[in-house]
Scaffold this motif. Structure first.
Motif, short mmCIF file in Angstrom:
data_model
loop_
_atom_site.label_atom_id
_atom_site.label_comp_id
_atom_site.label_asym_id
_atom_site.label_seq_id
_atom_site.Cartn_x
_atom_site.Cartn_y
_atom_site.Cartn_z
N LYS A 36 0.82 -1.22 0.00
CA LYS A 36 0.00 0.00 0.00
C LYS A 36 0.85 1.27 0.00
O LYS A 36 0.42 2.32 -0.43
CB LYS A 36 -0.98 -0.02 1.17
CG LYS A 36 -0.37 0.09 2.55
CD LYS A 36 -1.47 0.06 3.62
CE LYS A 36 -1.01 0.28 5.02
NZ LYS A 36 0.18 -0.34 5.48
N ASP A 37 2.10 1.13 0.48
CA ASP A 37 3.04 2.24 0.41
C ASP A 37 4.45 1.66 0.14
O ASP A 37 4.61 0.44 0.05
CB ASP A 37 3.01 3.09 1.68
CG ASP A 37 3.32 2.31 2.95
OD1 ASP A 37 4.05 1.29 2.87
OD2 ASP A 37 2.85 2.71 4.03
N CYS A 38 5.42 2.53 0.00
CA CYS A 38 6.77 2.07 -0.36
C CYS A 38 7.41 1.20 0.72
O CYS A 38 8.16 0.28 0.42
CB CYS A 38 7.66 3.26 -0.71
SG CYS A 38 7.22 3.98 -2.31
N THR A 39 7.09 1.45 1.97
CA THR A 39 7.62 0.62 3.05
C THR A 39 7.06 -0.79 2.96
O THR A 39 7.81 -1.78 3.10
CB THR A 39 7.30 1.25 4.43
OG1 THR A 39 7.89 2.54 4.49
CG2 THR A 39 7.83 0.39 5.57
N ASP A 40 5.77 -0.92 2.72
CA ASP A 40 5.17 -2.25 2.56
C ASP A 40 5.75 -2.98 1.34
O ASP A 40 6.01 -4.18 1.40
CB ASP A 40 3.65 -2.15 2.40
CG ASP A 40 2.93 -1.86 3.71
OD1 ASP A 40 3.57 -1.98 4.77
OD2 ASP A 40 1.74 -1.51 3.66
N SER A 73 12.16 1.30 -4.62
CA SER A 73 10.73 1.27 -4.37
C SER A 73 10.15 2.53 -4.98
O SER A 73 10.74 3.61 -4.89
CB SER A 73 10.49 1.23 -2.86
OG SER A 73 9.12 1.07 -2.60
N ARG A 74 8.99 2.39 -5.65
CA ARG A 74 8.38 3.54 -6.30
C ARG A 74 6.87 3.39 -6.33
O ARG A 74 6.35 2.28 -6.32
CB ARG A 74 8.92 3.70 -7.71
CG ARG A 74 8.59 2.55 -8.62
CD ARG A 74 9.00 2.81 -10.06
NE ARG A 74 8.80 1.65 -10.90
CZ ARG A 74 7.63 1.22 -11.36
NH1 ARG A 74 6.53 1.87 -11.04
NH2 ARG A 74 7.54 0.14 -12.11
N PRO A 75 6.16 4.51 -6.42
CA PRO A 75 4.70 4.44 -6.55
C PRO A 75 4.31 3.73 -7.85
O PRO A 75 5.00 3.85 -8.86
CB PRO A 75 4.26 5.89 -6.58
CG PRO A 75 5.39 6.66 -5.98
CD PRO A 75 6.64 5.89 -6.31
N GLN A 82 -3.73 2.50 -6.05
CA GLN A 82 -2.90 3.03 -4.99
C GLN A 82 -1.89 1.96 -4.60
O GLN A 82 -2.22 0.78 -4.57
CB GLN A 82 -3.76 3.40 -3.78
CG GLN A 82 -4.80 4.45 -4.05
CD GLN A 82 -4.17 5.81 -4.28
OE1 GLN A 82 -3.12 6.12 -3.73
NE2 GLN A 82 -4.82 6.64 -5.09
N GLY A 83 -0.68 2.36 -4.33
CA GLY A 83 0.31 1.40 -3.88
C GLY A 83 1.67 1.65 -4.47
O GLY A 83 1.86 2.58 -5.26
N CYS A 84 2.61 0.80 -4.08
CA CYS A 84 4.00 0.94 -4.52
C CYS A 84 4.57 -0.41 -4.91
O CYS A 84 4.12 -1.45 -4.43
CB CYS A 84 4.85 1.53 -3.39
SG CYS A 84 4.49 3.23 -3.01
#
Length: 144
Positions: A36-40, A73-75, A82-84
């Motif tokens: 869902k985001d770059c960390t995930d 990591s990128r969008p 939504q997500g990366c």
């Protein structure tokens, strides 16, 4: 032979040829994650990489020859959601080429998402080259 008034030039060329078969391979692969985001996405890619490492070690690959080459990591822009994406590139050595298909299949089933290239090599090429130079020298002596 060429003769000149003030010099004599002699050139003897030695030759030696040998064909080698590769006996090892360096494989470049990727583990891709989505979150869902770059960390995930990063966490998912590294989790997949960890699974790939376990599989490689279980198949007899030397853990010290498994190397992380890069990570980013990128969008996500392609999938309109939504997500990366997280993309971890790594390499590993295969010392027994008879296991190449088995190892690559196993890694793609468990952790790796893509094989980007395989580079085959002869492990003792320097020794072989030195021996071939000696053969070429002997050939040149015979011709002289």
């Amino acid at each position: 032979m060429e003769y000149y008034a003030d010099q004599t030039k002699l050139c003897v060329v030695g030759e030696a040829t040998k064909t080698f078969s590769p006996d090892r391979a360096e494989v470049y692969a990727q583990a891709k994650g989505f979150g869902k985001d770059c960390t995930d996405a990063k966490d998912e890619a590294f989790k997949m990489f960890d699974k790939a490492v376990e599989t490689l070690v279980a198949k007899g690959c030397d853990k010290s020859k498994i190397t992380i080459e890069s990570f980013y990591s990128r969008p996500c822009r392609e999938c309109h959601s939504q997500g990366c994406h997280g993309n971890l590139s790594f390499s590993f050595a295969i010392e027994d080429l008879s296991k190449t298909d088995e190892i690559i299949s196993a890694i793609l089933d468990d952790g790796g998402t893509e094989i980007t290239s395989i580079c085959y090599a002869v492990s003792n090429i320097e020794e072989q080259y030195t021996a071939l130079l000696s053969d070429a020298l002997e050939n040149a002596k015979t011709k002289a």
